[in-house]
Design a protein around this motif. Structure first.
Motif, PDB file in Angstrom:
ATOM      1  N   LEU A  48       0.944  -1.327   0.146  1.00  0.00           N
ATOM      2  CA  LEU A  48      -0.026   0.165  -0.176  1.00  0.00           C
ATOM      3  C   LEU A  48       0.885   1.388   0.016  1.00  0.00           C
ATOM      4  N   HIS A  49       1.963   1.351   0.929  1.00  0.00           N
ATOM      5  CA  HIS A  49       2.779   2.437   0.871  1.00  0.00           C
ATOM      6  C   HIS A  49       3.502   2.618  -0.669  1.00  0.00           C
ATOM      7  N   GLU A  50       3.844   1.427  -1.261  1.00  0.00           N
ATOM      8  CA  GLU A  50       4.274   1.969  -2.766  1.00  0.00           C
ATOM      9  C   GLU A  50       3.337   2.332  -3.714  1.00  0.00           C
ATOM     10  N   GLY A  56      -0.283   9.183  -5.092  1.00  0.00           N
ATOM     11  CA  GLY A  56      -0.306  10.336  -4.459  1.00  0.00           C
ATOM     12  C   GLY A  56      -1.315  10.133  -3.428  1.00  0.00           C
ATOM     13  N   HIS A  57      -1.254  11.043  -2.549  1.00  0.00           N
ATOM     14  CA  HIS A  57      -2.152  11.024  -1.263  1.00  0.00           C
ATOM     15  C   HIS A  57      -3.489  11.422  -1.616  1.00  0.00           C
ATOM     16  N   THR A  58      -3.759  11.956  -2.840  1.00  0.00           N
ATOM     17  CA  THR A  58      -5.188  12.481  -3.340  1.00  0.00           C
ATOM     18  C   THR A  58      -5.245  12.082  -4.812  1.00  0.00           C
ATOM     19  N   ILE A  59      -6.290  11.442  -5.000  1.00  0.00           N
ATOM     20  CA  ILE A  59      -6.924  11.224  -6.590  1.00  0.00           C
ATOM     21  C   ILE A  59      -8.127  12.001  -6.820  1.00  0.00           C
ATOM     22  N   ALA A  60      -8.090  12.511  -7.841  1.00  0.00           N
ATOM     23  CA  ALA A  60      -9.388  13.686  -8.180  1.00  0.00           C
ATOM     24  C   ALA A  60      -9.599  14.315  -7.038  1.00  0.00           C
ATOM     25  N   GLY A  61      -8.776  14.864  -6.242  1.00  0.00           N
ATOM     26  CA  GLY A  61      -9.225  15.888  -5.263  1.00  0.00           C
ATOM     27  C   GLY A  61      -9.782  15.052  -4.001  1.00  0.00           C
ATOM     28  N   VAL A  63      -9.262  11.787  -0.889  1.00  0.00           N
ATOM     29  CA  VAL A  63      -8.354  10.823  -0.239  1.00  0.00           C
ATOM     30  C   VAL A  63      -8.153   9.684  -1.035  1.00  0.00           C
ATOM     31  N   ASN A  64      -6.618   9.207  -1.163  1.00  0.00           N
ATOM     32  CA  ASN A  64      -6.505   7.892  -1.918  1.00  0.00           C
ATOM     33  C   ASN A  64      -7.056   6.846  -0.927  1.00  0.00           C
ATOM     34  N   PRO A  65      -8.074   6.023  -1.664  1.00  0.00           N
ATOM     35  CA  PRO A  65      -8.488   4.863  -0.815  1.00  0.00           C
ATOM     36  C   PRO A  65      -7.410   3.951  -0.302  1.00  0.00           C
ATOM     37  N   GLU A  66      -6.601   3.898  -1.207  1.00  0.00           N
ATOM     38  CA  GLU A  66      -5.316   2.948  -0.436  1.00  0.00           C
ATOM     39  C   GLU A  66      -4.813   3.594   0.818  1.00  0.00           C
ATOM     40  N   LEU A  67      -4.678   4.751   1.045  1.00  0.00           N
ATOM     41  CA  LEU A  67      -4.087   5.553   2.182  1.00  0.00           C
ATOM     42  C   LEU A  67      -5.231   5.333   3.357  1.00  0.00           C
ATOM     43  N   VAL A  68      -6.422   5.225   3.120  1.00  0.00           N
ATOM     44  CA  VAL A  68      -7.164   4.949   4.168  1.00  0.00           C
ATOM     45  C   VAL A  68      -7.022   3.390   4.668  1.00  0.00           C
TER      46      VAL A  68
END
Length: 111
Positions: A48-50, A56-61, A63-68
């Motif tokens: 998930l870190h990779e 990026g931390h955001t996708i289309a404005g 929060v990236n679901p992978e970050l969650v």
């Protein structure tokens, strides 16, 4: 697990952790199962870190679901490590033991 008892599919950091812990401690079957889950969670967190690093931390404005998901997995990881009860340093070869259950908290002190 493979023939030697080493779980398959672990990442580099998780493989190293497995090797170090199993070399240093004589674990029971339930402790090995917990350690395997710790190592699998560590591998998943690395993946998930990779992905978050690449996307990026955001996708289309948003929060990236992978970050969650990584946040949730970190909580699970911490709980698994705590459940494994490994000693904090090399001076104590015995796993930590939890004694008793913490009582309920009350406002205004004990009655």
């Amino acid at each position: 697990m493979d023939i030697d008892g080493f779980p398959s599919g672990l990442g580099d950091r998780a493989s190293q952790m497995w090797a170090e812990v199993t070399e240093q401690y004589d674990l029971g079957a339930h402790e090995k199962a917990l350690l395997e889950e710790v190592c699998r969670t560590m591998t998943d967190l690395d993946v998930l870190h990779e992905r978050v690093t690449a996307q990026g931390h955001t996708i289309a404005g948003r929060v990236n679901p992978e970050l969650v998901e990584a946040r949730q997995m970190r909580i699970a990881f911490a709980r698994l490590v705590a459940a494994l009860r490994l000693p904090e340093d090399d001076t104590d070869a015995q796993p930590q033991r939890r004694v008793g259950v913490r009582g309920s908290y009350r406002l205004g002190g004990a009655s």
